[in-house]
Write a protein that holds these residues in place. Structure first.
Motif, PDB file in Angstrom:
ATOM      1  N   GLY A 190       0.821  -1.210   0.000  1.00  0.00           N
ATOM      2  CA  GLY A 190       0.000   0.000   0.000  1.00  0.00           C
ATOM      3  C   GLY A 190       0.849   1.251   0.000  1.00  0.00           C
ATOM      4  N   MET A 191       0.458   2.197  -0.835  1.00  0.00           N
ATOM      5  CA  MET A 191       1.256   3.404  -1.047  1.00  0.00           C
ATOM      6  C   MET A 191       1.351   4.293   0.182  1.00  0.00           C
ATOM      7  SD  MET A 191       2.832   3.369  -3.782  1.00  0.00           S
ATOM      8  CE  MET A 191       1.757   2.357  -4.729  1.00  0.00           C
ATOM      9  N   THR A 192       0.331   4.292   1.023  1.00  0.00           N
ATOM     10  CA  THR A 192       0.396   5.119   2.230  1.00  0.00           C
ATOM     11  C   THR A 192       1.522   4.636   3.135  1.00  0.00           C
ATOM     12  OG1 THR A 192      -1.963   5.561   2.100  1.00  0.00           O
ATOM     13  CG2 THR A 192      -0.908   5.984   4.209  1.00  0.00           C
ATOM     14  N   THR A 193       1.615   3.330   3.325  1.00  0.00           N
ATOM     15  CA  THR A 193       2.679   2.758   4.151  1.00  0.00           C
ATOM     16  C   THR A 193       4.040   3.008   3.521  1.00  0.00           C
ATOM     17  OG1 THR A 193       1.190   1.061   4.990  1.00  0.00           O
ATOM     18  CG2 THR A 193       3.551   0.615   5.160  1.00  0.00           C
ATOM     19  N   VAL A 194       4.148   2.780   2.225  1.00  0.00           N
ATOM     20  CA  VAL A 194       5.420   2.982   1.512  1.00  0.00           C
ATOM     21  C   VAL A 194       5.847   4.445   1.622  1.00  0.00           C
ATOM     22  CG1 VAL A 194       6.540   2.880  -0.746  1.00  0.00           C
ATOM     23  CG2 VAL A 194       4.964   1.065  -0.050  1.00  0.00           C
ATOM     24  N   TYR A 195       4.910   5.345   1.416  1.00  0.00           N
ATOM     25  CA  TYR A 195       5.189   6.784   1.517  1.00  0.00           C
ATOM     26  C   TYR A 195       5.663   7.148   2.925  1.00  0.00           C
ATOM     27  CZ  TYR A 195       4.262  11.771   2.005  1.00  0.00           C
ATOM     28  OH  TYR A 195       4.377  13.112   2.286  1.00  0.00           O
ATOM     29  N   ASN A 196       4.935   6.698   3.942  1.00  0.00           N
ATOM     30  CA  ASN A 196       5.282   7.060   5.318  1.00  0.00           C
ATOM     31  C   ASN A 196       6.635   6.515   5.745  1.00  0.00           C
ATOM     32  OD1 ASN A 196       3.006   8.635   5.883  1.00  0.00           O
ATOM     33  ND2 ASN A 196       1.800   6.851   6.433  1.00  0.00           N
ATOM     34  N   ILE A 197       6.947   5.306   5.371  1.00  0.00           N
ATOM     35  CA  ILE A 197       8.251   4.724   5.714  1.00  0.00           C
ATOM     36  C   ILE A 197       9.370   5.517   5.048  1.00  0.00           C
ATOM     37  CG2 ILE A 197       9.751   2.714   5.342  1.00  0.00           C
ATOM     38  CD1 ILE A 197       7.197   0.987   5.783  1.00  0.00           C
ATOM     39  N   ASN A 198       9.213   5.828   3.783  1.00  0.00           N
ATOM     40  CA  ASN A 198      10.247   6.587   3.068  1.00  0.00           C
ATOM     41  C   ASN A 198      10.361   8.006   3.599  1.00  0.00           C
ATOM     42  OD1 ASN A 198      11.602   5.132   0.624  1.00  0.00           O
ATOM     43  ND2 ASN A 198       9.510   4.357   0.744  1.00  0.00           N
ATOM     44  N   LYS A 199       9.231   8.602   3.968  1.00  0.00           N
ATOM     45  CA  LYS A 199       9.242   9.966   4.519  1.00  0.00           C
ATOM     46  C   LYS A 199      10.004  10.008   5.842  1.00  0.00           C
ATOM     47  CE  LYS A 199       6.277  13.858   5.507  1.00  0.00           C
ATOM     48  NZ  LYS A 199       5.413  14.158   6.621  1.00  0.00           N
ATOM     49  N   MET A 200       9.721   9.043   6.716  1.00  0.00           N
ATOM     50  CA  MET A 200      10.430   8.991   8.006  1.00  0.00           C
ATOM     51  C   MET A 200      11.940   8.812   7.796  1.00  0.00           C
ATOM     52  SD  MET A 200       7.945   6.923  10.659  1.00  0.00           S
ATOM     53  CE  MET A 200       7.955   5.422   9.711  1.00  0.00           C
ATOM     54  N   GLU A 201      12.305   7.963   6.859  1.00  0.00           N
ATOM     55  CA  GLU A 201      13.727   7.731   6.574  1.00  0.00           C
ATOM     56  C   GLU A 201      14.384   8.985   6.001  1.00  0.00           C
ATOM     57  OE1 GLU A 201      17.256   5.525   6.501  1.00  0.00           O
ATOM     58  OE2 GLU A 201      15.362   5.061   7.459  1.00  0.00           O
ATOM     59  N   ALA A 202      13.698   9.680   5.096  1.00  0.00           N
ATOM     60  CA  ALA A 202      14.238  10.912   4.511  1.00  0.00           C
ATOM     61  C   ALA A 202      14.437  11.977   5.581  1.00  0.00           C
ATOM     62  CB  ALA A 202      13.319  11.425   3.410  1.00  0.00           C
ATOM     63  N   GLU A 203      13.464  12.108   6.472  1.00  0.00           N
ATOM     64  CA  GLU A 203      13.564  13.107   7.544  1.00  0.00           C
ATOM     65  C   GLU A 203      14.678  12.752   8.523  1.00  0.00           C
ATOM     66  OE1 GLU A 203       9.571  13.102   9.072  1.00  0.00           O
ATOM     67  OE2 GLU A 203       8.848  14.438   7.476  1.00  0.00           O
ATOM     68  N   LYS A 204      14.811  11.480   8.825  1.00  0.00           N
ATOM     69  CA  LYS A 204      15.821  11.022   9.778  1.00  0.00           C
ATOM     70  C   LYS A 204      17.243  11.193   9.245  1.00  0.00           C
ATOM     71  CE  LYS A 204      17.261   6.591  11.608  1.00  0.00           C
ATOM     72  NZ  LYS A 204      16.866   5.189  11.711  1.00  0.00           N
ATOM     73  N   THR A 205      17.433  10.905   7.948  1.00  0.00           N
ATOM     74  CA  THR A 205      18.790  10.889   7.388  1.00  0.00           C
ATOM     75  C   THR A 205      19.150  12.148   6.610  1.00  0.00           C
ATOM     76  OG1 THR A 205      18.066   9.843   5.329  1.00  0.00           O
ATOM     77  CG2 THR A 205      18.714   8.379   7.161  1.00  0.00           C
ATOM     78  N   ASP A 239      13.605  12.484  -2.883  1.00  0.00           N
ATOM     79  CA  ASP A 239      13.083  12.413  -4.248  1.00  0.00           C
ATOM     80  C   ASP A 239      12.040  11.308  -4.375  1.00  0.00           C
ATOM     81  OD1 ASP A 239      14.712  14.514  -5.060  1.00  0.00           O
ATOM     82  OD2 ASP A 239      16.223  13.205  -5.980  1.00  0.00           O
ATOM     83  N   VAL A 240      12.289  10.169  -3.726  1.00  0.00           N
ATOM     84  CA  VAL A 240      11.330   9.060  -3.724  1.00  0.00           C
ATOM     85  C   VAL A 240      10.041   9.500  -3.032  1.00  0.00           C
ATOM     86  CG1 VAL A 240      10.861   6.752  -2.792  1.00  0.00           C
ATOM     87  CG2 VAL A 240      13.067   7.236  -3.881  1.00  0.00           C
ATOM     88  N   VAL A 241      10.157  10.163  -1.896  1.00  0.00           N
ATOM     89  CA  VAL A 241       8.991  10.643  -1.146  1.00  0.00           C
ATOM     90  C   VAL A 241       8.166  11.592  -2.014  1.00  0.00           C
ATOM     91  CG1 VAL A 241       8.277  12.062   0.822  1.00  0.00           C
ATOM     92  CG2 VAL A 241      10.080  10.354   1.104  1.00  0.00           C
ATOM     93  N   ASP A 242       8.817  12.542  -2.653  1.00  0.00           N
ATOM     94  CA  ASP A 242       8.117  13.505  -3.503  1.00  0.00           C
ATOM     95  C   ASP A 242       7.413  12.802  -4.663  1.00  0.00           C
ATOM     96  OD1 ASP A 242       9.109  15.467  -1.809  1.00  0.00           O
ATOM     97  OD2 ASP A 242      10.729  16.056  -3.187  1.00  0.00           O
ATOM     98  N   TYR A 243       8.088  11.828  -5.265  1.00  0.00           N
ATOM     99  CA  TYR A 243       7.525  11.058  -6.375  1.00  0.00           C
ATOM    100  C   TYR A 243       6.267  10.310  -5.919  1.00  0.00           C
ATOM    101  CZ  TYR A 243       7.357   7.690 -10.233  1.00  0.00           C
ATOM    102  OH  TYR A 243       6.965   6.927 -11.298  1.00  0.00           O
ATOM    103  N   LEU A 244       6.367   9.603  -4.804  1.00  0.00           N
ATOM    104  CA  LEU A 244       5.228   8.842  -4.291  1.00  0.00           C
ATOM    105  C   LEU A 244       4.048   9.745  -3.966  1.00  0.00           C
ATOM    106  CD1 LEU A 244       7.117   6.356  -1.947  1.00  0.00           C
ATOM    107  CD2 LEU A 244       5.942   5.780  -4.094  1.00  0.00           C
ATOM    108  N   LYS A 245       4.335  10.895  -3.370  1.00  0.00           N
ATOM    109  CA  LYS A 245       3.252  11.816  -3.001  1.00  0.00           C
ATOM    110  C   LYS A 245       2.552  12.362  -4.236  1.00  0.00           C
ATOM    111  CE  LYS A 245       1.974  15.639  -0.130  1.00  0.00           C
ATOM    112  NZ  LYS A 245       2.327  16.653   0.808  1.00  0.00           N
ATOM    113  N   GLU A 246       3.341  12.819  -5.204  1.00  0.00           N
ATOM    114  CA  GLU A 246       2.772  13.437  -6.406  1.00  0.00           C
ATOM    115  C   GLU A 246       2.023  12.429  -7.282  1.00  0.00           C
ATOM    116  OE1 GLU A 246       4.378  15.186 -10.629  1.00  0.00           O
ATOM    117  OE2 GLU A 246       5.620  15.556  -8.861  1.00  0.00           O
TER     118      GLU A 246
END
Length: 115
Positions: free
Chosen positions: A62-77, A84-91
């Protein structure tokens, strides 16, 4: 259930330690324009005999889970490639309600995905 002996504890399951990098690599290849969804999935499916590739699997997760996991990782690191992956998934998916199998559309259209 299968007993799996561990040598020491770690956060997460063994399968997630193997699985998450596969899914992340697929997303990275797509977002960087290296290959499209079908080529990436077909490569994985032919090479491993798996019935689904990374994007077929991501649609099930599910895209919501994939988005949230990638968003947390992007913010953390602070990793710009991960952002870029987070922005792509959101858009392309989250904002359009294309959340995977549950909504009938994600990387593929369901109930008859093209993989």
């Amino acid at each position: 259930m299968v007993d799996l002996p561990l040598q020491k504890e770690q956060p997460g399951h063994i399968v997630n330690s193997l699985f998450v990098p596969l899914l992340s690599a697929g997303l990275d290849l797509l977002v960087r324009g290296v290959a499209d969804v079908q080529a990436i999935d077909k490569t994985w499916m032919v090479a491993t005999g798996s019935p689904k590739g990374p994007f077929g699997i991501l649609d099930v997760v599910g895209m919501t889970t994939v988005y949230n996991i990638n968003k947390m990782e992007a913010e953390k690191t602070g990793d710009l490639a991960k952002q870029d992956v987070v922005d792509y998934l959101k858009e392309k998916f989250v904002n359009q309600g294309k959340l995977g199998v549950t909504t009938g559309e994600g990387f593929y259209t369901y109930p008859n995905p093209s993989f």
